[in-house]
Design a protein around this motif. Structure first.
Motif, PDB file in Angstrom:
ATOM      1  N   TRP A 254       1.107  -0.826   0.022  1.00 13.66           N
ATOM      2  CA  TRP A 254      -0.327   0.101   0.038  1.00 13.66           C
ATOM      3  C   TRP A 254       0.982   1.888   0.137  1.00 13.66           C
ATOM      4  O   TRP A 254       2.040   1.273   0.440  1.00 13.66           O
ATOM      5  N   ILE A 255       0.147   2.482   0.254  1.00 13.08           N
ATOM      6  CA  ILE A 255       0.625   3.822  -0.308  1.00 13.08           C
ATOM      7  C   ILE A 255      -0.068   5.067   0.348  1.00 13.08           C
ATOM      8  O   ILE A 255      -0.897   4.539  -0.020  1.00 13.08           O
ATOM      9  N   PRO A 256       0.449   5.440   0.584  1.00 17.65           N
ATOM     10  CA  PRO A 256      -0.768   7.046   1.265  1.00 17.65           C
ATOM     11  C   PRO A 256      -1.256   7.507   0.311  1.00 17.65           C
ATOM     12  O   PRO A 256      -1.058   7.499  -1.170  1.00 17.65           O
ATOM     13  N   ASP A 257      -2.569   7.515   0.561  1.00 13.71           N
ATOM     14  CA  ASP A 257      -3.374   8.046  -0.700  1.00 13.71           C
ATOM     15  C   ASP A 257      -3.270   9.597  -0.179  1.00 13.71           C
ATOM     16  O   ASP A 257      -3.547  10.892  -0.316  1.00 13.71           O
ATOM     17  N   ARG A 258      -2.443  10.289  -1.308  1.00 11.73           N
ATOM     18  CA  ARG A 258      -2.272  11.975  -1.796  1.00 11.73           C
ATOM     19  C   ARG A 258      -2.863  12.163  -2.564  1.00 11.73           C
ATOM     20  O   ARG A 258      -3.016  13.685  -2.770  1.00 11.73           O
ATOM     21  N   SER A 259      -3.809  11.104  -3.368  1.00  9.59           N
ATOM     22  CA  SER A 259      -4.282  12.109  -4.518  1.00  9.59           C
ATOM     23  C   SER A 259      -5.611  12.780  -3.498  1.00  9.59           C
ATOM     24  O   SER A 259      -5.755  13.098  -2.766  1.00  9.59           O
ATOM     25  N   THR A 260      -6.199  13.150  -5.496  1.00 14.29           N
ATOM     26  CA  THR A 260      -7.258  14.552  -5.128  1.00 14.29           C
ATOM     27  C   THR A 260      -8.572  14.271  -5.091  1.00 14.29           C
ATOM     28  O   THR A 260      -8.490  13.584  -6.530  1.00 14.29           O
ATOM     29  N   HIS A 261      -9.608  13.779  -4.553  1.00 13.02           N
ATOM     30  CA  HIS A 261     -11.202  13.375  -4.860  1.00 13.02           C
ATOM     31  C   HIS A 261     -11.572  14.546  -5.549  1.00 13.02           C
ATOM     32  O   HIS A 261     -11.594  15.333  -4.673  1.00 13.02           O
ATOM     33  N   TRP A 262     -12.567  14.898  -6.451  1.00 13.13           N
ATOM     34  CA  TRP A 262     -13.429  15.838  -6.698  1.00 13.13           C
ATOM     35  C   TRP A 262     -14.106  15.439  -6.985  1.00 13.13           C
ATOM     36  O   TRP A 262     -14.693  14.539  -6.997  1.00 13.13           O
ATOM     37  N   ALA A 263     -15.554  16.497  -6.619  1.00 11.59           N
ATOM     38  CA  ALA A 263     -16.244  16.484  -6.811  1.00 11.59           C
ATOM     39  C   ALA A 263     -17.120  17.686  -7.819  1.00 11.59           C
ATOM     40  O   ALA A 263     -16.310  18.839  -7.866  1.00 11.59           O
ATOM     41  N   VAL A 264     -17.893  17.097  -8.675  1.00  8.48           N
ATOM     42  CA  VAL A 264     -17.661  17.540 -10.216  1.00  8.48           C
ATOM     43  C   VAL A 264     -19.575  17.811 -10.426  1.00  8.48           C
ATOM     44  O   VAL A 264     -19.837  17.574 -10.360  1.00  8.48           O
ATOM     45  N   GLU A 265     -19.482  19.491 -10.773  1.00  9.26           N
ATOM     46  CA  GLU A 265     -20.760  20.009 -10.630  1.00  9.26           C
ATOM     47  C   GLU A 265     -21.208  20.662 -12.692  1.00  9.26           C
ATOM     48  O   GLU A 265     -20.238  21.122 -12.646  1.00  9.26           O
ATOM     49  N   THR A 266     -22.129  19.939 -13.314  1.00 11.43           N
ATOM     50  CA  THR A 266     -22.209  20.429 -14.608  1.00 11.43           C
ATOM     51  C   THR A 266     -23.754  20.751 -14.739  1.00 11.43           C
ATOM     52  O   THR A 266     -24.699  20.402 -13.898  1.00 11.43           O
ATOM     53  N   ARG A 267     -23.524  21.885 -14.982  1.00 16.97           N
ATOM     54  CA  ARG A 267     -25.139  22.450 -15.710  1.00 16.97           C
ATOM     55  C   ARG A 267     -25.134  22.457 -16.697  1.00 16.97           C
ATOM     56  O   ARG A 267     -24.830  22.882 -18.003  1.00 16.97           O
ATOM     57  N   LEU A 268     -26.712  22.086 -16.747  1.00 20.67           N
ATOM     58  CA  LEU A 268     -27.751  21.789 -18.172  1.00 20.67           C
ATOM     59  C   LEU A 268     -28.250  23.261 -17.983  1.00 20.67           C
ATOM     60  O   LEU A 268     -28.327  23.985 -17.764  1.00 20.67           O
ATOM     61  N   ASP A 269     -28.438  23.239 -20.498  1.00 21.72           N
ATOM     62  CA  ASP A 269     -29.060  24.507 -20.559  1.00 21.72           C
ATOM     63  C   ASP A 269     -30.603  23.544 -20.631  1.00 21.72           C
ATOM     64  O   ASP A 269     -30.866  22.641 -20.550  1.00 21.72           O
ATOM     65  N   GLY A 270     -32.002  24.255 -20.925  1.00 23.65           N
ATOM     66  CA  GLY A 270     -33.247  23.483 -21.097  1.00 23.65           C
ATOM     67  C   GLY A 270     -32.768  22.026 -21.903  1.00 23.65           C
ATOM     68  O   GLY A 270     -34.296  21.581 -22.093  1.00 23.65           O
ATOM     69  N   HIS A 271     -31.614  21.844 -23.640  1.00 23.93           N
ATOM     70  CA  HIS A 271     -31.585  21.510 -23.581  1.00 23.93           C
ATOM     71  C   HIS A 271     -30.859  20.262 -23.964  1.00 23.93           C
ATOM     72  O   HIS A 271     -30.467  18.908 -25.120  1.00 23.93           O
ATOM     73  N   GLY A 272     -30.259  20.164 -22.697  1.00 18.05           N
ATOM     74  CA  GLY A 272     -29.711  19.369 -22.544  1.00 18.05           C
ATOM     75  C   GLY A 272     -27.684  19.585 -22.047  1.00 18.05           C
ATOM     76  O   GLY A 272     -27.364  18.634 -22.597  1.00 18.05           O
ATOM     77  N   HIS A 273     -28.130  20.596 -23.415  1.00 21.14           N
ATOM     78  CA  HIS A 273     -26.170  21.106 -23.133  1.00 21.14           C
ATOM     79  C   HIS A 273     -25.376  21.782 -21.834  1.00 21.14           C
ATOM     80  O   HIS A 273     -26.630  22.223 -21.080  1.00 21.14           O
ATOM     81  N   ILE A 274     -24.490  21.032 -22.106  1.00 16.70           N
ATOM     82  CA  ILE A 274     -23.161  21.776 -20.952  1.00 16.70           C
ATOM     83  C   ILE A 274     -23.210  23.100 -21.398  1.00 16.70           C
ATOM     84  O   ILE A 274     -22.927  23.345 -22.169  1.00 16.70           O
ATOM     85  N   THR A 275     -23.744  23.518 -19.503  1.00 20.52           N
ATOM     86  CA  THR A 275     -23.294  25.347 -19.884  1.00 20.52           C
ATOM     87  C   THR A 275     -22.193  25.482 -18.925  1.00 20.52           C
ATOM     88  O   THR A 275     -21.351  26.139 -19.355  1.00 20.52           O
ATOM     89  N   GLU A 276     -21.818  24.731 -18.439  1.00 25.37           N
ATOM     90  CA  GLU A 276     -20.801  24.938 -17.009  1.00 25.37           C
ATOM     91  C   GLU A 276     -20.398  23.967 -16.535  1.00 25.37           C
ATOM     92  O   GLU A 276     -21.413  22.941 -16.460  1.00 25.37           O
ATOM     93  N   VAL A 277     -18.662  23.841 -15.858  1.00 26.27           N
ATOM     94  CA  VAL A 277     -18.366  22.262 -15.427  1.00 26.27           C
ATOM     95  C   VAL A 277     -17.807  23.334 -14.304  1.00 26.27           C
ATOM     96  O   VAL A 277     -16.592  24.294 -14.717  1.00 26.27           O
ATOM     97  N   GLU A 278     -17.981  22.876 -13.112  1.00 26.99           N
ATOM     98  CA  GLU A 278     -17.157  23.378 -12.176  1.00 26.99           C
ATOM     99  C   GLU A 278     -16.421  21.717 -11.499  1.00 26.99           C
ATOM    100  O   GLU A 278     -17.737  21.242 -10.892  1.00 26.99           O
ATOM    101  N   ALA A 279     -15.351  21.849 -10.617  1.00 27.90           N
ATOM    102  CA  ALA A 279     -14.330  21.112 -10.894  1.00 27.90           C
ATOM    103  C   ALA A 279     -13.561  21.575  -9.164  1.00 27.90           C
ATOM    104  O   ALA A 279     -13.599  22.840  -9.176  1.00 27.90           O
ATOM    105  N   ALA A 280     -13.777  21.035  -8.355  1.00 23.67           N
ATOM    106  CA  ALA A 280     -13.242  20.962  -6.753  1.00 23.67           C
ATOM    107  C   ALA A 280     -13.111  20.350  -5.572  1.00 23.67           C
ATOM    108  O   ALA A 280     -13.374  18.931  -5.544  1.00 23.67           O
ATOM    109  N   PRO A 281     -11.745  20.305  -5.065  1.00 21.06           N
ATOM    110  CA  PRO A 281     -11.516  19.109  -4.627  1.00 21.06           C
ATOM    111  C   PRO A 281     -12.501  18.868  -3.308  1.00 21.06           C
ATOM    112  O   PRO A 281     -12.904  19.865  -2.673  1.00 21.06           O
TER     113      PRO A 281
END
Length: 167
Positions: free
Chosen positions: A61-88
């Motif tokens: 095993w190794i220490p987990d130094r990684s970052t786990h990301w929360a990803v938030e995606t916003r869609l318009d009324g047609h289902g198209h991606i308008t914005e993506v935000e990623a934060a640790p």
């Protein structure tokens, strides 16, 4: 069988410290260990117990130094991606990632995994890849009438089969 609670990480991991923005499988120490024949343990719930029963000489095993990301995606009324935000994810939220795995371990009568570890396994016996070992374990289970899923029967079969492969 154990989680190697008092053990030390693989020596290659000791060369690096601090949080990395990389995901677990992209950490430099994981890639270095892969070149040496180690593979990340599967994170599927079916195999959550695997490092616990894996032959000690073929797990690390190794220490987990990684970052786990929360990803938030916003869609318009047609289902198209308008914005993506990623934060640790905040440190306090990281434990919540493992609650399902911990429930499975508890149902199998196993102790909780030590936090902050990435497990790596080497194939025991004549197998060349972790995937080949997992396929073998599923096949043996099916042949013996044990459903390949996180259950006491499957855990016992895997433990016995891995012991045989390690000899």
């Amino acid at each position: 069988m154990s989680w190697d609670e008092d053990g030390t990480p693989h020596p290659l991991a000791l060369r690096r410290t601090g949080r990395s923005e990389q995901e677990p499988d992209r950490l430099p120490e994981v890639r270095e260990l892969e070149v040496l024949g180690w593979e990340p343990a599967p994170d599927d719930e079916m195999w959550v117990f695997l490092p616990y029963v894996w032959p000690p000489a073929d797990r690390t095993w190794i220490p987990d130094r990684s970052t786990h990301w929360a990803v938030e995606t916003r869609l318009d009324g047609h289902g198209h991606i308008t914005e993506v935000e990623a934060a640790p994810l905040a440190e306090s939220d990281l434990h919540d990632l493992d609650w399902e795995a911990e429930e499975v371990l508890t149902s199998l009568g196993l102790p909780p995994r030590p936090l902050g570890r990435l497990w790596l396994l080497r194939p025991p016996g004549a197998f060349h890849t972790l995937g080949a070992v997992l396929d073998h374990l599923r096949t043996v289970a099916t042949e013996r009438g044990v459903e390949p899923r996180a259950s006491a029967a499957f855990l016992a079969l895997v433990r016995t089969e891995l012991d045989a492969l390690a000899d």
